[in-house]
Scaffold this motif. Sequence first.
Motif, PDB file in Angstrom:
ATOM      1  N   ARG A  67       0.844  -1.199   0.000  1.00 36.01           N
ATOM      2  CA  ARG A  67       0.000   0.000   0.000  1.00 36.01           C
ATOM      3  C   ARG A  67       0.872   1.239   0.000  1.00 36.01           C
ATOM      4  NH1 ARG A  67      -3.845  -0.379   4.758  1.00 36.01           N
ATOM      5  NH2 ARG A  67      -5.090   0.991   3.445  1.00 36.01           N
ATOM      6  N   LEU A  69       1.340   5.549  -0.856  1.00 34.29           N
ATOM      7  CA  LEU A  69       0.598   6.805  -0.758  1.00 34.29           C
ATOM      8  C   LEU A  69       1.294   7.872  -1.596  1.00 34.29           C
ATOM      9  CD1 LEU A  69      -1.868   7.559   0.881  1.00 34.29           C
ATOM     10  CD2 LEU A  69      -0.383   8.153   2.767  1.00 34.29           C
ATOM     11  N   TRP A  71       0.702  11.645  -2.278  1.00 35.61           N
ATOM     12  CA  TRP A  71      -0.253  12.639  -1.771  1.00 35.61           C
ATOM     13  C   TRP A  71      -0.815  13.523  -2.871  1.00 35.61           C
ATOM     14  CZ3 TRP A  71       1.448  17.620  -2.314  1.00 35.61           C
ATOM     15  CH2 TRP A  71       2.825  17.796  -2.396  1.00 35.61           C
ATOM     16  N   GLN A  72      -0.129  13.583  -4.014  1.00 34.86           N
ATOM     17  CA  GLN A  72      -0.809  14.151  -5.176  1.00 34.86           C
ATOM     18  C   GLN A  72      -1.322  12.959  -5.942  1.00 34.86           C
ATOM     19  OE1 GLN A  72       1.502  16.765  -7.692  1.00 34.86           O
ATOM     20  NE2 GLN A  72       2.011  18.037  -5.942  1.00 34.86           N
ATOM     21  N   VAL A 245      -7.507   6.582  -6.380  1.00 34.26           N
ATOM     22  CA  VAL A 245      -6.778   5.351  -6.091  1.00 34.26           C
ATOM     23  C   VAL A 245      -6.566   4.507  -7.355  1.00 34.26           C
ATOM     24  CG1 VAL A 245      -8.827   3.966  -5.529  1.00 34.26           C
ATOM     25  CG2 VAL A 245      -6.676   3.474  -4.392  1.00 34.26           C
ATOM     26  N   GLU A 266      -1.815  -1.064  -4.041  1.00 30.65           N
ATOM     27  CA  GLU A 266      -2.808   0.002  -3.978  1.00 30.65           C
ATOM     28  C   GLU A 266      -2.044   1.311  -3.916  1.00 30.65           C
ATOM     29  OE1 GLU A 266      -5.413  -0.054  -0.518  1.00 30.65           O
ATOM     30  OE2 GLU A 266      -5.372   2.131  -0.544  1.00 30.65           O
ATOM     31  N   LYS A 268      -2.756   5.037  -3.287  1.00 31.19           N
ATOM     32  CA  LYS A 268      -3.805   5.959  -2.846  1.00 31.19           C
ATOM     33  C   LYS A 268      -3.302   7.382  -2.991  1.00 31.19           C
ATOM     34  CE  LYS A 268      -7.335   7.405  -0.094  1.00 31.19           C
ATOM     35  NZ  LYS A 268      -8.740   7.358  -0.455  1.00 31.19           N
ATOM     36  N   GLY A 270      -4.173  11.887  -2.689  1.00 28.24           N
ATOM     37  CA  GLY A 270      -4.910  12.922  -1.974  1.00 28.24           C
ATOM     38  C   GLY A 270      -4.289  13.278  -0.639  1.00 28.24           C
ATOM     39  N   GLY A 271      -4.778  14.384  -0.066  1.00 25.39           N
ATOM     40  CA  GLY A 271      -4.273  14.833   1.228  1.00 25.39           C
ATOM     41  C   GLY A 271      -3.038  15.704   1.057  1.00 25.39           C
ATOM     42  N   ALA A 276       0.834  12.306   4.849  1.00 29.43           N
ATOM     43  CA  ALA A 276       1.301  11.112   4.140  1.00 29.43           C
ATOM     44  C   ALA A 276       2.511  10.537   4.868  1.00 29.43           C
ATOM     45  CB  ALA A 276       1.655  11.453   2.702  1.00 29.43           C
ATOM     46  N   ALA A 279       1.337   8.749   7.919  1.00 33.14           N
ATOM     47  CA  ALA A 279       0.691   7.456   7.708  1.00 33.14           C
ATOM     48  C   ALA A 279       1.714   6.339   7.514  1.00 33.14           C
ATOM     49  CB  ALA A 279      -0.253   7.519   6.509  1.00 33.14           C
ATOM     50  N   TYR A 286       0.345   2.870   5.855  1.00 37.63           N
ATOM     51  CA  TYR A 286       0.821   2.666   4.488  1.00 37.63           C
ATOM     52  C   TYR A 286       2.290   2.267   4.500  1.00 37.63           C
ATOM     53  CZ  TYR A 286      -3.500   3.973   2.323  1.00 37.63           C
ATOM     54  OH  TYR A 286      -4.799   3.954   1.903  1.00 37.63           O
TER      55      TYR A 286
ATOM     56  N   PHE B 165      -6.701   6.868   9.613  1.00 41.93           N
ATOM     57  CA  PHE B 165      -7.129   8.219   9.233  1.00 41.93           C
ATOM     58  C   PHE B 165      -7.091   8.434   7.724  1.00 41.93           C
ATOM     59  CE2 PHE B 165      -2.604   8.817   9.928  1.00 41.93           C
ATOM     60  CZ  PHE B 165      -2.211   9.714   8.972  1.00 41.93           C
ATOM     61  N   VAL B 166      -6.841   7.358   6.988  1.00 40.78           N
ATOM     62  CA  VAL B 166      -6.947   7.453   5.534  1.00 40.78           C
ATOM     63  C   VAL B 166      -8.183   6.659   5.128  1.00 40.78           C
ATOM     64  CG1 VAL B 166      -5.853   6.938   3.342  1.00 40.78           C
ATOM     65  CG2 VAL B 166      -4.462   7.648   5.281  1.00 40.78           C
ATOM     66  N   ARG B 168     -10.740   4.764   2.762  1.00 40.74           N
ATOM     67  CA  ARG B 168     -10.656   4.007   1.505  1.00 40.74           C
ATOM     68  C   ARG B 168     -12.060   3.718   1.012  1.00 40.74           C
ATOM     69  NH1 ARG B 168      -7.504  -1.158   2.741  1.00 40.74           N
ATOM     70  NH2 ARG B 168      -7.193  -1.269   0.504  1.00 40.74           N
ATOM     71  N   ASP B 170     -12.854   1.709  -1.180  1.00 39.70           N
ATOM     72  CA  ASP B 170     -12.959   0.386  -1.775  1.00 39.70           C
ATOM     73  C   ASP B 170     -12.361  -0.665  -0.843  1.00 39.70           C
ATOM     74  OD1 ASP B 170     -10.507   1.420  -1.807  1.00 39.70           O
ATOM     75  OD2 ASP B 170     -10.212   1.319  -3.948  1.00 39.70           O
ATOM     76  N   GLU B 263     -13.455  16.037   3.774  1.00 39.51           N
ATOM     77  CA  GLU B 263     -12.977  15.063   2.790  1.00 39.51           C
ATOM     78  C   GLU B 263     -11.479  15.196   2.572  1.00 39.51           C
ATOM     79  OE1 GLU B 263     -15.214  15.386  -0.812  1.00 39.51           O
ATOM     80  OE2 GLU B 263     -17.019  14.537   0.078  1.00 39.51           O
ATOM     81  N   GLN B 264     -10.996  16.423   2.566  1.00 39.97           N
ATOM     82  CA  GLN B 264      -9.577  16.643   2.334  1.00 39.97           C
ATOM     83  C   GLN B 264      -8.745  16.077   3.491  1.00 39.97           C
ATOM     84  OE1 GLN B 264      -8.865  17.626  -0.544  1.00 39.97           O
ATOM     85  NE2 GLN B 264      -6.685  18.034  -0.446  1.00 39.97           N
ATOM     86  N   ILE B 265      -9.209  16.305   4.715  1.00 44.81           N
ATOM     87  CA  ILE B 265      -8.437  15.858   5.873  1.00 44.81           C
ATOM     88  C   ILE B 265      -8.348  14.339   5.924  1.00 44.81           C
ATOM     89  CG2 ILE B 265      -8.403  15.781   8.388  1.00 44.81           C
ATOM     90  CD1 ILE B 265      -9.749  18.488   8.351  1.00 44.81           C
ATOM     91  N   PHE B 266      -9.472  13.670   5.698  1.00 41.86           N
ATOM     92  CA  PHE B 266      -9.488  12.216   5.845  1.00 41.86           C
ATOM     93  C   PHE B 266      -9.276  11.501   4.506  1.00 41.86           C
ATOM     94  CE2 PHE B 266     -11.883  13.778   9.487  1.00 41.86           C
ATOM     95  CZ  PHE B 266     -11.233  13.138  10.511  1.00 41.86           C
ATOM     96  N   ARG B 267      -8.945  12.243   3.465  1.00 40.33           N
ATOM     97  CA  ARG B 267      -8.745  11.661   2.136  1.00 40.33           C
ATOM     98  C   ARG B 267      -9.973  10.873   1.695  1.00 40.33           C
ATOM     99  NH1 ARG B 267      -3.521  11.602   4.174  1.00 40.33           N
ATOM    100  NH2 ARG B 267      -1.910  12.205   2.711  1.00 40.33           N
ATOM    101  N   SER B 273     -13.455  16.672  -2.505  1.00 38.91           N
ATOM    102  CA  SER B 273     -12.026  16.593  -2.789  1.00 38.91           C
ATOM    103  C   SER B 273     -11.775  16.684  -4.294  1.00 38.91           C
ATOM    104  CB  SER B 273     -11.411  15.326  -2.196  1.00 38.91           C
ATOM    105  OG  SER B 273     -11.997  14.184  -2.736  1.00 38.91           O
TER     106      SER B 273
END
Lengths: 596, 319
Positions: A67, A69, A71-72, A245, A266, A268, A270-271, A276, A279, A286, B165-166, B168, B170, B263-267, B273
Amino acid sequence: MNERELRGQIEDVRTGKLSRRAFTRMMLGLGLTAPLATQMLAHSGIAVAAEKPVYKPTKRGGGGPLRVLWWQAPTLLNPHFATGTKDQDASRIFYEPLAAWDPEGNLLPILAAEVPTIENGGLSEEGTSVTWKLKQGVKWHDGQPFTADDCVFNWEYAADPATAATTIGSYKDVKVVKLDDYTIKVEFSKPTPFWADAFVGYFGMIIPKHLFGQYAGAKSREAPANLAPVGTGPYTFVDFKPGDVVHGKNNPNYHMENRPYFDTIEMKGGGDAVSAARAVLQTGEYDFAWNLQVEDEILKRLEASGKGRVLVTMSGNVEHIQLNNTDPWHEVDGERSSIKSKHPYLADPAVREAFNLLVDRASVHKFIYGRTGEDTANYVNAPDKFVSKNTHYEFSVEKATKLLDAAGWKPGADGVREKNGVKLHAVYQSSINAPRQKTQEIVKQACQKAGISIEIKSVTASVFFSSDVANLDTYPHFVADLQMYTTTMGQPDPGVFMRSYLSGEVASKANKFQGRNITRWQSAEFDKLFDQADKELDPVKRAALFIAMNDLVIKNVVVIPVVTRPVVTAAAKNLHAPISGWDNNTYALAEWYREV
Amino acid sequence: MSRYLIRRLLITIPSLLGISVALFTILALAPGDPFGELATNPAIPPEVQAALRAKFGLDDPIPIRYLHWLVAMLHGDWGFSFVSRVNVDTLILQRLPTTIAVIGAAQVLALLVALPVGVLAAVRPYSAFDQVVSTFALMGFSLPTFFTGIILILVFSIQLDWLPFVFRADLPGSGLHWWWAEFKQSIMPIVVLGLFLGAAMMRFVRSAVLDVIRLEYVTTARSKGLPERAVILKHIVRNALIPVVTLVALQMPAVFGGAIVTEQIFRVPGIGSLLISAIQSNDTPVIMGVTFVFSCLVILCNLMADLLYGWLDPRITYR
């Protein structure tokens, strides 16, 4: 360092006095790139087989999920449309190039059977063509064989302007010919010293002809496979939500033994970068996080939790300050910073040199970037014994003051120096990014002590780096006296980077500010050296030319390099993830595994 | 009634047109473009950027670009994202289920908290319970979601290591295990958003009930000897809820705004987002698509509130 000295160093590598790694580092210190360094060694007959990354698993699969990450978030999976590393990295899960650049700058064959050399007949003596032998028995994820036709198709696809491929630069000036089903020849219109561009690395990923064939040109957007890639890579496509994702699973027919290790992947998105890093380093949710533009202090604190580690990989990115050679404050023919104008005080070499003395790189490294910005491996501040004698850096307010005094810049009533009614007042712009604003502060304070007043300007990154012709705040417009940013990505060939000092490349209204020469510095001497390097096939001679060009740029204080920006990523403690500063983060995804 | 409805629906057309013109103009005048990353990469020739701009019509005059967009939109073609080259409607539909699930759950949570607490607080105004609840409510709607979200992450994900805190969209697996994992990852975003909404709503319920509780028919009901429970549920709450229903209907579109930050904070891969990343990359078609959906929602919810009001309170007629 001239050609003779370079050859001396290469001899040292041959006799074992100097390690290859140290040699590569030294070349980086001179403003060259690792790929060019290995090219020099190869040319001098020092065998450079790319070292295969360590790989322990003895069977394919069984590694559970991986997994990662970004972030973009990746937004598309067609490598020819990729607008940034995030898209390329995601595409690289499924697609592969003929060869990749390893961290030391070696070419690692992926879909090629071997790396072309003059000895194996892959490279022509005149430098006008490369012959690639393709690996046989490679299958696309849907079972179709991978052949020379696919490579030829990728060239046609990318080179067609109607496709609007972002890879067009690597393909438009070459011609690709199929010799047989597993051999292709890339032909150049003129002798080309840097031949490993098309089909290699960032822009080299190959898409299948049988799925994209009818979608070349203007219909390129309609191909269903744009969103459901079928490649040759270690993982096959499962699903993709743009901006969120990407999922893949183990490719049971992958062309390398015992690889890949993980059952699923995976990616993922965002954020933000800090969470990141958190995490991976702190909560371990991740396994890997990409491009951590985070202050080192925060990274260290997160690392203390012991769940992961920060990986710092050398690259050629340089955070640098550019000095404007033209007048940004007066319009000439309706254009600011016009090449027809002259900067009111930066035209004075003494003032430029003073600015050079006023950038405290050591503090910037120590207090802002830490591990994520080394002031040592840089071309101006490399270890003493490697530094070319003309380029060195020093931080001294005192010397700057003396220099300005001697040049006739006297402090005015308000403490700001002036001469003939011109005040040393500079607007210093950069994009919004915490470390950049802190660096601006450090430079500002030093300048103030020396009697130069600095006005800091920060522009949102999405505006600063945009191609908007009408907006004066973008970096190519350069409506400021100084500006600072990093050229993204370590290009394997320094020629690309050096292009940004060519007289003919000056950004102007006429070329819609697309010229690469942002500082608008012009030098006939530099142009001549560049022309020579462009034709020079001997990598050692070519490197000497690049060093000479670099010396010119540094000696004239066209730019002030601040720190190098290595590739910073985070990985779970037990994850083995080879990263290269010269290729995508996922360049060796097939080699990733978990120590158990 | 149907004539009223038709008239209201017809009025929405010029308002939607107006909104789209305003949005498009602002976006077109805003600085930046989607190809910034290409600009700083020396290996990509500048012609690529120019070709992309020309291909996507970014160099055309603004009125012409707007007309192109409008004509396509009238044909049901939402256009495609400049960044991912995917159709905008596909992108929105991909994100919609997650957004609706998270926002729906948050709205339900808000109602579940706000209704009983608001009513109880109003029945005993200025009691200790009321004071405590009001204080919390004040804190609840004063603290922005980006603050409470980060505090929750710090406590539950980092200190206690209980919740991921991420988010998903899916999660693999099925059965009880899946529900448990889904619950664990959704609880923080839903609580953050739900309590934020609930706090404001609770204050509203409380004042609505207070307005009603003093009316004479309540006194009559009490003097008839009805049990307190029946007085509250049948007489007070029923009447007090009329403005609350309107508020909830009107709040629905605003919730999407609050969800953008959460949505941004928790992805959470929701519409919010999508909008944020589209704005960051100046991806005009996506921004237009999403904001257009939002404006339609606002207009529709307004209409629904008006209709609901008449249904709840027969004294109101439509002409």
